[in-house]
Design an enzyme around this catalytic site. Structure first.
Site, short mmCIF file in Angstrom:
data_model
loop_
_atom_site.label_atom_id
_atom_site.label_comp_id
_atom_site.label_asym_id
_atom_site.label_seq_id
_atom_site.Cartn_x
_atom_site.Cartn_y
_atom_site.Cartn_z
N HIS A 185 0.81 -1.21 0.00
CA HIS A 185 0.00 0.00 0.00
C HIS A 185 0.85 1.26 0.00
O HIS A 185 0.42 2.30 -0.49
CB HIS A 185 -1.00 -0.03 1.15
CG HIS A 185 -2.22 -0.75 0.76
ND1 HIS A 185 -3.29 -0.13 0.16
CD2 HIS A 185 -2.51 -2.06 0.76
CE1 HIS A 185 -4.19 -1.03 -0.14
NE2 HIS A 185 -3.74 -2.22 0.22
N GLU A 426 -12.31 -9.33 -6.26
CA GLU A 426 -10.89 -9.48 -5.93
C GLU A 426 -10.60 -10.80 -5.23
O GLU A 426 -9.52 -11.00 -4.68
CB GLU A 426 -10.38 -8.29 -5.12
CG GLU A 426 -11.20 -7.95 -3.90
CD GLU A 426 -10.68 -6.74 -3.13
OE1 GLU A 426 -9.58 -6.26 -3.43
OE2 GLU A 426 -11.40 -6.29 -2.23
N ASP A 450 -5.41 -7.94 -5.25
CA ASP A 450 -5.81 -9.06 -4.40
C ASP A 450 -6.21 -10.28 -5.23
O ASP A 450 -5.93 -11.40 -4.83
CB ASP A 450 -6.95 -8.64 -3.45
CG ASP A 450 -6.40 -7.94 -2.22
OD1 ASP A 450 -5.37 -8.39 -1.70
OD2 ASP A 450 -6.99 -6.93 -1.81
N CYS A 497 -9.65 -1.72 -11.10
CA CYS A 497 -9.03 -0.67 -10.28
C CYS A 497 -7.73 -1.13 -9.64
O CYS A 497 -7.10 -0.37 -8.91
CB CYS A 497 -10.00 -0.14 -9.24
SG CYS A 497 -10.51 -1.40 -8.06
C1 PEP Z 1 -6.94 -4.56 -5.35
O1 PEP Z 1 -6.92 -5.48 -4.51
O2 PEP Z 1 -6.57 -4.68 -6.53
C2 PEP Z 1 -7.41 -3.22 -4.95
C3 PEP Z 1 -7.61 -2.29 -5.84
O3 PEP Z 1 -7.58 -3.00 -3.62
P1 PEP Z 1 -6.36 -2.79 -2.60
O4 PEP Z 1 -5.10 -2.66 -3.41
O5 PEP Z 1 -6.69 -1.57 -1.83
O6 PEP Z 1 -6.40 -4.03 -1.79
MG MG Z 2 -7.89 -5.27 -2.59
#
Ligand code: PEP
Ligand code: MG
Length: 537
Positions: A185, A426, A450, A497
């Site tokens: 993150h 995801e 994910d 996303c």
């Molecule tokens: C993902 O898992 O691709 C996502 C966009 O959510 P995060 O990266 O916040 O887990």
């Molecule tokens: Mg995610």
């Protein structure tokens, strides 16, 4: 000159002073040994806090309204509360520093409010914490104990999401960390901020680096400390080329994102806070396809109130001025931890109590968030999206809860708007049953970060597994195709996303699969639009 390498997370070249971030700097300073002096510092900080809150009060009442500003007025009164002052004074007399006393007296005072029977007084516990946090910040020179006097390059062992949200973002030109993975993150945040970042570097972190001239080359994954003149000129040349490329991309600003065969795709930005909207707008986003709302919960020590959440969402909606906003509900757990959630230690947190699993079992957490989302929708187009879904039953529970929230707001006479409900795909389970899920919601957004982690059974945080990580694994591409097909078969739109959405080598494939939206880091939008416009798909 000292030089080394790392894994680039975001390209670009940054030149500036190095600042070593040491998490111990976040510890509150010890007393200087002179209680009188600490008391003076405490009183001076109260005075500064009073001025800051007074200015904020004026701004809030003229821009938002007197009612909202009253929260700040309460905090101004608390600064002068005799119990609070006496408790801090006693602590200072007992050898505590001004910052420690402001922190501890704030905690005690806040706990006392939280224990009161009266609902209004109970709710003031948060205001007390906010007031004492302000004092601590003033006493530590802002941002805990870490301070940057001019823009520079932040060098750290690693950064947790909650540390990152507290940094002075406007001063950071680049990140260089010894640890961290390209999918973490922190890396995601660096991409939102659009700044060159290297993780897994071989840098040896010591205070001697502080203040030295440093260059980060996010193209080739190299850093230089006290660079030789030849390196400086080579990097200036790279910067010049980067500017020329940027000028080339600028031609796509404001243009529709349509492929040569006429396929239109919405290009949106991923953000983590109201402050990030400026990166989205600078990047020419057509909307926000993923607001990671958990960032509003990190870097603090109590839950944000419904009002705080509402103000944050409203600010995003207003800044977006009619462009669509997708708010992803709280996805805390796994690598994003906040102590006040009191989550138990888990052996496998990525497979644990996280995301929607928390919301569906903790109405006290889910309710303020959904109320704030519905309220923010009065000001512009807002959708809510739910993370970590694995079943149709979960989606039905969410929809039922949302109906309840709407009835509550209606009964309380609180204005609320329409909110489209969508889910993140995801987990492999959600991908496989996506046809059934598509019957329940208005859209899908694929979280490839994910989805890849769970499909390949590869921990996205574990840098040692990166050699096994194949973002283009046929299993992922096949799931992506299935998800888009199932969404369209049920007449809903589908987007991506996760980070894969910005992978230009897959843009043709995504267009061909029929994806309607791609939501990526703000700095990647123009390059993606260029790619879409040049695509034959
Ligand atoms: C993902 O898992 O691709 C996502 C966009 O959510 P995060 O990266 O916040 O887990
Ligand atoms: Mg995610």
């Amino acid at each position: 000159m000292q030089e080394g390498t790392g894994k680039p997370v975001f390209s670009g070249v940054a030149i500036g002073k190095a600042y070593v971030y040491d998490p111990r700097q976040n510890e509150l300073p010890a007393s200087c040994g002179d209680s009188e002096l600490e008391l003076e510092k405490f009183n001076a900080a109260r005075e500064t806090a009073r001025e800051q809150l007074g200015a904020l009060f004026d701004k809030t009442s003229s821009e938002i309204g007197e009612e909202q500003a009253m929260i700040l007025d309460v905090q101004i009164m608390m600064l002068d509360d005799l119990d609070f002052i006496e408790s801090a004074q006693d602590m200072i007399a007992g050898g505590a520093s001004a910052a420690q006393a402001a922190h501890d007296a704030g905690d005690a005072f806040s706990a006392a409010f939280a224990a009161m029977d009266d609902e209004y007084m109970k709710a003031r516990a948060v205001d007390v914490k906010d007031m004492s946090r302000r004092l601590v910040d003033i006493l530590c020179g802002g941002h805990g104990g870490f301070h940057m006097d001019e823009p520079g390059i932040l060098v750290a062992e690693d950064l947790t999401p909650s540390e990152t949200v507290q940094l002075p973002k406007d001063k950071i030109l680049a990140f260089v960390t010894r640890q961290g993975s390209a999918n973490s993150h922190t890396a995601i945040l660096a991409r939102i901020m659009n700044i060159p970042t290297l993780v897994q570097t071989d840098i040896s972190i010591s205070p001697d680096i502080n203040g030295k001239l440093m260059i980060v080359d996010g193209y080739d994954g190299r850093y230089y400390i006290d660079p030789d003149p030849a390196v400086v000129s080579a990097m200036v040349e790279k910067l010049r080329k980067a500017m020329a490329y940027k000028a080339e991309l600028d031609k796509y600003r404001g243009k529709p994102s349509v492929s040569k065969s006429g396929k239109k795709v919405l290009l949106c930005a991923n953000i983590g806070s109201a402050q990030d909207v400026r990166y989205a707008l600078e990047g020419d986003a057509e909307g926000v396809g993923l607001m990671r709302s958990e960032f509003l919960y990190l870097g603090r020590d109590s839950f944000p109130t419904e009002e705080e959440l509402y103000q944050a969402y409203k600010s995003v909606v207003e800044q977006l001025a009619g462009r669509p906003l997708v708010i992803r509900t709280l996805d805390i757990g796994a690598d994003k931890q906040a102590d006040y959630f009191g989550l138990e230690h888990e052996e496998n947190p990525a497979l644990g109590y996280r995301g929607i699993r928390i919301c569906l079992t903790r109405e006290d957490i889910f309710r303020p968030q959904m109320r704030a989302i519905y309220r923010a929708a009065v000001h512009g187009p807002v959708s809510a999206m739910f993370p970590m879904i694995i079943s149709v039953d979960e989606v039905r529970q969410i929809k039922e809860f949302c109906r309840k929230i709407q009835s509550e707001l209606y009964a309380e006479n609180i204005p609320f708007g329409e909110v489209e409900l969508g889910i993140m795909i995801e987990t492999p389970a959600a991908a496989i049953i996506s046809r059934d899920l598509a019957k329940e919601v208005s859209f899908f957004s694929v979280g490839t970060n994910d989805l890849t982690q769970y499909t390949l059974a590869i921990d996205r945080q574990n840098a040692r597994l990166e050699a096994f990580h194949d973002a283009h694994h046929p299993a992922i591409l096949s799931l992506l195709r299935t998800i888009a097909e199932n969404a369209h078969a049920e007449g809903i739109w589908a987007g991506i996303c996760g980070e894969l959405g910005a992978d230009l080598s897959l843009t043709d494939a995504f267009l061909e699969m029929g994806y309607d939206e791609l939501s990526v880091s703000p700095g990647k939008i123009l390059a993606l639009r260029k790619k879409v416009c040049e695509s034959e798909a």
